[in-house]
Write a protein that holds these residues in place. Structure first.
Motif, mmCIF file in Angstrom:
data_model
loop_
_atom_site.group_PDB
_atom_site.id
_atom_site.type_symbol
_atom_site.label_atom_id
_atom_site.label_comp_id
_atom_site.label_asym_id
_atom_site.label_seq_id
_atom_site.Cartn_x
_atom_site.Cartn_y
_atom_site.Cartn_z
ATOM 1 N N PHE A 20 39.409 54.026 38.422
ATOM 2 C CA PHE A 20 39.978 52.711 38.725
ATOM 3 C C PHE A 20 40.574 52.015 37.499
ATOM 4 C CE2 PHE A 20 37.484 53.091 42.675
ATOM 5 C CZ PHE A 20 38.506 52.801 43.568
ATOM 6 N N ASN A 21 39.940 52.139 36.348
ATOM 7 C CA ASN A 21 40.519 51.497 35.163
ATOM 8 C C ASN A 21 41.850 52.131 34.782
ATOM 9 O OD1 ASN A 21 38.719 49.370 34.747
ATOM 10 N ND2 ASN A 21 37.237 50.702 33.735
ATOM 11 N N GLU A 22 41.960 53.438 35.005
ATOM 12 C CA GLU A 22 43.236 54.121 34.768
ATOM 13 C C GLU A 22 44.290 53.652 35.785
ATOM 14 O OE1 GLU A 22 44.403 58.745 34.725
ATOM 15 O OE2 GLU A 22 42.639 58.267 33.505
ATOM 16 N N LYS A 23 43.866 53.527 37.030
ATOM 17 C CA LYS A 23 44.763 53.047 38.100
ATOM 18 C C LYS A 23 45.272 51.644 37.769
ATOM 19 C CE LYS A 23 44.539 51.516 42.960
ATOM 20 N NZ LYS A 23 45.669 52.225 43.603
ATOM 21 N N PHE A 24 44.359 50.758 37.364
ATOM 22 C CA PHE A 24 44.749 49.369 37.061
ATOM 23 C C PHE A 24 45.761 49.329 35.924
ATOM 24 C CE2 PHE A 24 40.207 48.082 38.531
ATOM 25 C CZ PHE A 24 40.593 48.199 39.861
ATOM 26 N N GLU A 25 45.510 50.140 34.897
ATOM 27 C CA GLU A 25 46.411 50.174 33.741
ATOM 28 C C GLU A 25 47.788 50.728 34.136
ATOM 29 O OE1 GLU A 25 46.503 52.048 29.241
ATOM 30 O OE2 GLU A 25 44.576 51.933 30.300
ATOM 31 N N ASN A 26 47.787 51.834 34.870
ATOM 32 C CA ASN A 26 49.052 52.479 35.266
ATOM 33 C C ASN A 26 49.890 51.628 36.203
ATOM 34 O OD1 ASN A 26 48.341 54.676 33.747
ATOM 35 N ND2 ASN A 26 47.613 55.913 35.457
ATOM 36 N N ILE A 29 47.827 46.350 37.411
ATOM 37 C CA ILE A 29 46.930 45.478 38.193
ATOM 38 C C ILE A 29 45.980 44.774 37.228
ATOM 39 C CG2 ILE A 29 45.104 45.449 39.956
ATOM 40 C CD1 ILE A 29 46.438 48.034 41.117
ATOM 41 N N LYS A 30 45.930 43.457 37.318
ATOM 42 C CA LYS A 30 45.045 42.688 36.425
ATOM 43 C C LYS A 30 43.625 42.719 36.981
ATOM 44 C CE LYS A 30 48.216 39.460 34.160
ATOM 45 N NZ LYS A 30 49.487 40.133 34.445
ATOM 46 N N LEU A 48 26.021 39.433 41.431
ATOM 47 C CA LEU A 48 27.022 38.660 42.185
ATOM 48 C C LEU A 48 27.174 37.255 41.625
ATOM 49 C CD1 LEU A 48 25.873 39.824 45.727
ATOM 50 C CD2 LEU A 48 28.071 40.391 44.669
ATOM 51 N N ALA A 49 26.043 36.627 41.286
ATOM 52 C CA ALA A 49 26.076 35.254 40.779
ATOM 53 C C ALA A 49 26.751 35.167 39.412
ATOM 54 C CB ALA A 49 24.647 34.700 40.692
ATOM 55 N N SER A 50 26.537 36.167 38.571
ATOM 56 C CA SER A 50 27.089 36.105 37.216
ATOM 57 C C SER A 50 28.487 36.721 37.102
ATOM 58 C CB SER A 50 26.131 36.763 36.217
ATOM 59 O OG SER A 50 25.791 38.061 36.647
ATOM 60 N N ASN A 51 28.995 37.251 38.222
ATOM 61 C CA ASN A 51 30.351 37.810 38.228
ATOM 62 C C ASN A 51 31.139 37.286 39.429
ATOM 63 O OD1 ASN A 51 30.343 40.138 36.028
ATOM 64 N ND2 ASN A 51 28.381 40.241 37.097
ATOM 65 N N PRO A 52 31.495 35.979 39.412
ATOM 66 C CA PRO A 52 32.175 35.390 40.576
ATOM 67 C C PRO A 52 33.546 36.012 40.866
ATOM 68 C CG PRO A 52 32.168 33.861 38.703
ATOM 69 C CD PRO A 52 31.269 34.993 38.341
ATOM 70 N N GLU A 53 34.100 36.772 39.907
ATOM 71 C CA GLU A 53 35.419 37.398 40.118
ATOM 72 C C GLU A 53 35.317 38.727 40.867
ATOM 73 O OE1 GLU A 53 34.862 35.954 35.816
ATOM 74 O OE2 GLU A 53 33.850 37.276 37.214
ATOM 75 N N LEU A 54 34.090 39.142 41.196
ATOM 76 C CA LEU A 54 33.900 40.434 41.869
ATOM 77 C C LEU A 54 34.560 40.457 43.239
ATOM 78 C CD1 LEU A 54 30.251 41.819 41.455
ATOM 79 C CD2 LEU A 54 32.370 43.041 41.022
#
Length: 250
Positions: A20-26, A29-30, A48-54
């Protein structure tokens, strides 16, 4: 920045994180994919609480069943199989809504379907652990009758000793859901009569390391068509992305 991730314990090499990190870079995707190694499933609310951007999670061993207690909704496949390996995280007002899916089914069926011919009506599933229920569900959606093979006798299950050459002829799709043959124990394989196989036999191994397991090598020797689990793994990753971004099924 959107976040996606994997929960499990322990987490060693992660195919998902790299993919996925490769996909986002290619694709520009932010977003970022993170491994969340949690020693107990009770740590999920804190993640979940400490990563609201999930926006989504993949789930691996040992939490595919345990995580279901934390979910608000389940897809029909996940409910039938009793295991979840993809979670879509969405927000309705202040509430976090979690929906569980099973990508094993979609990855497997999309991978094996092109191999099937009219002569393939019955399948043997070797092993009764983790992924075997999803494989059974997938084969049934493709119209195949299934029978499990295990070391111990159970319902709708025969033992390895009971797999005769006649059964190999009748159940000519054989899926290995056991760890036998996986690196570093690549010199092992399920104990079945490979010599009864022929050009109508399909052998599918969920293992992808090594590329060709002893199970596949022995079947190919007698003319079987073979495939390892790498394509299924890729198709599961594609399916995760679909589940996370499918606004039609919110």
């Amino acid at each position: 920045m959107d976040k996606y991730g994997l929960i499990g314990f322990p987490l060693g090499h992660s195919f998902s994180r790299n993919f996925f990190n490769e996909k986002f870079e290619n694709e520009g995707i932010k977003a970022k994919y993170i491994n969340f190694e949690i020693p107990q499933i009770e740590d999920l609310p804190e993640i979940l609480a400490s990563n609201p951007e999930l926006k989504g999670l993949n789930v691996t061993i040992p939490y595919k069943q345990k995580v279901m207690a934390y979910l608000d909704e389940l897809s029909p496949e996940a409910k039938a199989i009793g295991a979840v390996n993809v979670i879509r995280v969405s927000h309705k007002g202040k509430d976090v809504v979690l929906k569980g899916f099973n990508s094993d089914v979609i990855g497997f069926t999309r991978s094996i379907e092109p191999m099937l011919e009219p002569a393939h009506k019955k399948a043997l599933i070797l092993g009764t652990g983790g992924a075997s229920k999803a494989i059974e569900y997938g084969l049934k959606t493709l119209g195949l009758e299934t029978l499990f093979v295990s070391r111990t006798k159970k319902e709708n299950t025969i033992t390895y000793e009971e797999v005769t050459p006649e059964i190999i002829k009748e159940y000519n799709v054989i899926v290995n859901c056991t760890p036998l043959g996986m690196y570093p124990k690549a010199d092992t394989c399920p104990d079945i009569p490979y010599e009864a196989m022929d050009g109508h036999t399909i052998l599918y191994d969920l293992i992808y390391n090594p590329d060709e397991t002893l199970f596949l090598t022995k079947g190919a020797k007698y003319g079987a068509t073979t495939k390892n689990g790498l394509e299924m793994l890729l198709l599961q990753a594609f399916a995760s992305w679909e589940f996370w971004n499918d606004t039609d099924n919110m």
